[in-house]
Design an enzyme around this catalytic site. Structure first.
Site, PDB file in Angstrom:
ATOM      1  N   HIS A 290       0.862  -1.191   0.000  1.00 39.62           N
ATOM      2  CA  HIS A 290       0.000   0.000   0.000  1.00 39.62           C
ATOM      3  C   HIS A 290       0.899   1.243   0.000  1.00 39.62           C
ATOM      4  O   HIS A 290       1.581   1.518   0.985  1.00 39.62           O
ATOM      5  CB  HIS A 290      -0.911   0.011   1.225  1.00 39.62           C
ATOM      6  N   GLU A 293       1.306   4.037   2.856  1.00 39.60           N
ATOM      7  CA  GLU A 293       1.699   3.629   4.213  1.00 39.60           C
ATOM      8  C   GLU A 293       3.223   3.691   4.343  1.00 39.60           C
ATOM      9  O   GLU A 293       3.911   2.685   4.533  1.00 39.60           O
ATOM     10  CB  GLU A 293       1.130   2.240   4.505  1.00 39.60           C
ATOM     11  N   HIS A 386       3.021  -2.672   7.177  1.00 42.76           N
ATOM     12  CA  HIS A 386       1.937  -1.769   6.755  1.00 42.76           C
ATOM     13  C   HIS A 386       1.862  -0.546   7.671  1.00 42.76           C
ATOM     14  O   HIS A 386       2.513  -0.489   8.708  1.00 42.76           O
ATOM     15  CB  HIS A 386       0.585  -2.489   6.835  1.00 42.76           C
ATOM     16  N   GLU A 460       1.236  -3.749  11.548  1.00 49.14           N
ATOM     17  CA  GLU A 460       0.589  -2.459  11.323  1.00 49.14           C
ATOM     18  C   GLU A 460       1.244  -1.401  12.208  1.00 49.14           C
ATOM     19  O   GLU A 460       1.324  -1.569  13.428  1.00 49.14           O
ATOM     20  CB  GLU A 460      -0.905  -2.540  11.667  1.00 49.14           C
TER      21      GLU A 460
END
Length: 548
Positions: A290, A293, A386, A460
């Site tokens: 992504h 990010e 991420h 994350e």
């Protein structure tokens, strides 16, 4: 395996031919603020100041030509659109004209339109991910012709997500060229009256991010960004430095995993100690599927810095394992300033199950590479880095389908639990999730687990910072890089031949799960027949912010 010397002529990024790109290289210095930067007190939507004028009465001062709706990617070239550049910014009328000059047609930039609605007040529209009408979140743009005295107000009018860390104290980032040149100060948090609220009543709803700020200097060149930028060119500069370093290049081979749709190289690094790789287990790490990010790239940078260092633990890791690292899975998305998609106009982290090499080359070739590796050796860990826009701290998503025995399900939780002990002021074990939802079958995490990588995680990293260990402050670049090193420490703990740490964490994970089910430890009864979704709903209710 690699030919590092070939890397000295790293090619310039290739852009879709619809994209205009300004000349010149934009580089920012790295800097860590002397004190942690606190979250700002969040404001409710009722405190959002109304603009002086509606957008209809304002003046368009920047409008970069949008890619036509419904179009799709056709071809790319270095430098993007051929021919002379257009002038999206309105020219200044006189030296006294205080209008800001906006620009975003550079690598990773994202800003489509700006309307001036007051002397120092601007309404901004972000560009959706190319060839889509969605995913407005990442922003990164330049402003010139600043004045030091006035309080400016910026409002981004088309943020896509209903919830955001901007509603919990996150502040935008500012970079001042004068501060960087004169004082060595880099990206830092700015903004007062930061407010995130629902905008129009239309469907689909859009959300607004508004903040006020004073610039540090007159006549400065400044940049705003959602997170510390890390571009494809930044990665190439890093790889060039590694290849040119006689020590690091000895145990790091850089190859092309494949080429992206635009023809940008997706790099694969193989890192291991000298001598035979026979019998070594494999660790696979990836980042930036992504593109918006960017915190994931800084954590990856710390991971690579440590692995390639002379530290005794790094030497041990290289002796024990072969590391296969893809630091930027979606370079095209990073180059054009997308939030989530590749140039296929879709999220590559939902395409692992169905990906075709022609549509999603990065994820297809990664999966094929892991399959080849698994035919010969054990892959002890997969970790995909991420960023998260709605939850503070760092946490992981793992894979517990609920069908395995209690021992296997507990082991799923051990690596994140160990990481939380190594990073108590950053990593939240309580925020980790292990459910395998149907909507996540196409993610790297679930796909690798289905292939046979028993410990497969998404890590994350919050766009904001940490609320743990007495902190309530933003992550610095140094904080993000430290996560890579801490991941390495945790890998050594996890694979320690002495079983004490592993046993302790298994016991602790079991006690935590008993607690989640409202049972006293040692009271008999088991959580092992309870599904992961029930386990997770017993602690946090349904969490709509789960998104790898």
């Amino acid at each position: 395996p690699g030919k590092p010397q070939a890397l000295f002529s790293l090619p310039a990024p290739r852009w879709p031919v619809e994209c205009e790109v300004i000349q010149g290289t934009i580089e920012h210095i790295e800097w860590v603020p002397p004190e942690p930067e606190p979250f700002c007190p969040p404001m409710g939507p009722e405190q959002a100041l109304e603009t002086t004028l509606g957008e209809e009465q304002g003046t368009v001062v920047y409008h970069s030509s949008p890619v036509p709706q419904g179009s799709c990617f056709t071809c790319a070239r270095v430098g993007g659109a051929p021919g002379p550049l257009s002038s999206p910014a309105a020219p200044l009328k006189s030296p006294e004209d205080t209008t800001l000059l906006f620009e975003s047609r550079f690598e990773s930039g994202n800003l489509q339109k700006v309307i001036k609605v007051g002397p120092y007040e601007y309404m901004l529209t972000l560009r959706p991910d190319l060839y889509t009408a969605k995913h407005t979140q990442w922003f990164y743009f330049r402003v010139q012709n600043t004045r030091r005295e006035p309080l400016y107000r910026f409002t981004i009018t088309n943020m896509a997500k209903p919830k955001s860390l901007y509603g919990q104290g996150l502040r935008p980032l500012l970079y001042s060229q004068q501060d960087a040149q004169s004082h060595g100060i880099g990206w830092h948090r700015v903004g007062t009256n930061v407010c995130y609220y629902r905008g129009s009543a239309g469907e689909p709803p859009v959300f607004r991010l508004s903040w006020t700020v004073r610039f540090p200097h007159d006549g400065d060149t400044c940049f705003f960004a959602a997170c510390y930028p890390y571009t494809y060119s930044d990665l190439q500069r890093y790889l060039r430095a590694v290849a040119a370093d006689p020590a690091r290049s000895r145990y790091c081979a850089v190859q092309a995993l494949c080429r992206s749709l635009a023809g940008n190289t997706v790099y694969l690094l193989t890192i291991t100690g000298p001598g035979s790789a026979a019998g070594k287990r494999v660790v696979v790490a990836t980042a930036r599927v992504h593109p918006g990010e960017s915190g994931g790239s800084w954590a990856m940078r710390g991971f690579l810095d440590f692995l390639l260092s002379a530290h005794a633990d790094a030497q041990l890791l290289r002796r024990l394992f072969v590391f296969k690292v893809v630091p930027m899975l979606n370079p095209d998305g990073v180059v054009v300033g997308n939030s989530r998609c590749s140039l296929a106009g879709r999220d590559p982290n939902r395409a692992y199950g169905t990906a075709l090499p022609g549509s999603f080359p990065g994820v297809w070739h990664l999966r094929a590479m892991v399959q080849r590796v698994l035919a010969e050796r054990e892959v002890v860990l997969y970790c995909d880095f991420h960023g998260h826009s709605r939850k503070n701290n760092v946490f992981m998503y793992g894979c517990d389908a609920g069908r395995d025995g209690a021992g296997t399900r507990l082991r799923q939780r051990v690596f994140p639990l160990m990481l939380s002990k190594n990073a108590p002021d950053k990593f939240s074990f309580a925020s980790c999730k292990f459910q395998v939802q149907k909507s996540k079958e196409g993610t790297g995490r679930v796909s690798m687990w289905r292939l046979g990588v028993s410990h497969s995680y998404t890590m994350e990293v919050a766009f904001s910072g940490s609320t743990l260990g007495g902190r309530s402050s933003h992550f610095s670049v140094e904080d993000l890089k430290s996560l890579g090193r801490l991941l390495c420490d945790t890998l050594l703990d996890f694979c320690d031949p002495a079983p004490a740490k592993l046993q302790q964490c298994l016991v602790e994970a079991d006690a935590l799960l008993q607690q989640q089910m409202g049972r006293e430890p040692g009271s008999g009864g088991s959580w092992s027949d309870v599904s992961p979704s029930e386990l997770e709903s017993s602690t946090s209710g349904s969490d709509s912010s789960v998104s790898d």
